[in-house]
Design a protein around this motif. Structure first.
Motif, PDB file in Angstrom:
ATOM      1  N   GLY A 148     -29.131  15.876  35.910  1.00  0.00           N
ATOM      2  CA  GLY A 148     -28.239  16.542  34.969  1.00  0.00           C
ATOM      3  C   GLY A 148     -26.957  15.754  34.736  1.00  0.00           C
ATOM      4  N   LYS A 149     -26.784  14.677  35.492  1.00  0.00           N
ATOM      5  CA  LYS A 149     -25.620  13.813  35.265  1.00  0.00           C
ATOM      6  C   LYS A 149     -25.952  12.905  34.100  1.00  0.00           C
ATOM      7  CE  LYS A 149     -24.078  13.843  40.027  1.00  0.00           C
ATOM      8  NZ  LYS A 149     -23.871  13.077  41.255  1.00  0.00           N
ATOM      9  N   GLY A 150     -25.127  12.918  33.098  1.00  0.00           N
ATOM     10  CA  GLY A 150     -25.405  12.149  31.892  1.00  0.00           C
ATOM     11  C   GLY A 150     -26.411  12.893  31.023  1.00  0.00           C
ATOM     12  N   SER A 151     -26.847  12.235  29.973  1.00  0.00           N
ATOM     13  CA  SER A 151     -27.767  12.896  29.055  1.00  0.00           C
ATOM     14  C   SER A 151     -29.217  12.638  29.456  1.00  0.00           C
ATOM     15  CB  SER A 151     -27.541  12.402  27.620  1.00  0.00           C
ATOM     16  OG  SER A 151     -28.023  11.085  27.473  1.00  0.00           O
ATOM     17  N   LEU A 152     -30.066  13.576  29.119  1.00  0.00           N
ATOM     18  CA  LEU A 152     -31.495  13.418  29.359  1.00  0.00           C
ATOM     19  C   LEU A 152     -32.022  12.238  28.549  1.00  0.00           C
ATOM     20  CD1 LEU A 152     -34.126  14.424  30.613  1.00  0.00           C
ATOM     21  CD2 LEU A 152     -34.364  16.016  28.698  1.00  0.00           C
TER      22      LEU A 152
END
Length: 184
Positions: free
Chosen positions: A63-67
């Motif tokens: 969930g850190k940053g974009s998928l």
């Protein structure tokens, strides 16, 4: 639907969510695959392999940053892994410092060429040059990072980038000369 909204469905193995994620990301990831592949069919194989890895490891996405960014990193890794597995990266020992002149030329002249033609020129580079060029120019990797990823020396990375630029400069000059002849 927002890409991140599909995450829970994909983590639970929901095939509809996986299909929607594929439809949302496939065009961007395929473009990325084209940059690291020798041809269209190879890019399709890389895309398929990348999505297999994405769906197998989706529960590892923190969930850190974009998928989307996470999926891009996986796609690049899949392409590089295929390259390392199938071809040996030849080292070029003579590093050329003339990169700044080539960079200026490439930036100015490449703006006059359709993106599809420029992409084709990049795909026609020898694999060892194409990989380094793409990682450095498009993914903004440092030479140290490229050396680690491709398991070559930093000087090899610099040299391969310089050679790639030289070849592209020649291809661009030839293309522009051909266009001038057609225009007359």
């Amino acid at each position: 639907m927002i890409i991140e909204d599909l995450l829970d469905g994909c983590k639970n193995g929901n095939t509809q969510a996986q299909e929607q994620l594929f439809k949302a990301l496939a065009p961007k990831l395929f473009g990325l695959c084209l940059k690291y592949s020798g041809n269209y069919a190879e890019a399709e194989d890389h895309l398929q392999d990348a999505f297999m890895v994405i769906f197998q490891k989706i529960d590892q996405f923190s969930g850190k940053g974009s998928l989307e960014g996470w999926c891009k990193r996986i796609t690049i890794h899949v392409c590089l892994q295929s390259f390392r597995k199938n071809k040996k990266l030849e080292l070029v020992s003579d590093y050329i410092e003339a990169a700044s002149e080539e960079e200026v030329f490439l930036e100015e002249e490449s703006e006059q060429i359709p993106k599809e033609v420029l992409l084709q020129m990049i795909q026609e580079l020898p694999k060892k040059y194409q990989m380094v060029f793409n990682l450095y120019v498009f993914e903004e990797y440092s030479h140290k990072e490229i050396a680690e990823v491709l398991q070559i020396g930093e000087s090899g990375s610099k040299s391969n980038l310089s050679r790639a630029r030289q070849i592209l400069k020649q291809k661009i000059e030839a293309y522009l000369a051909k266009q001038q002849v057609k225009a007359k």
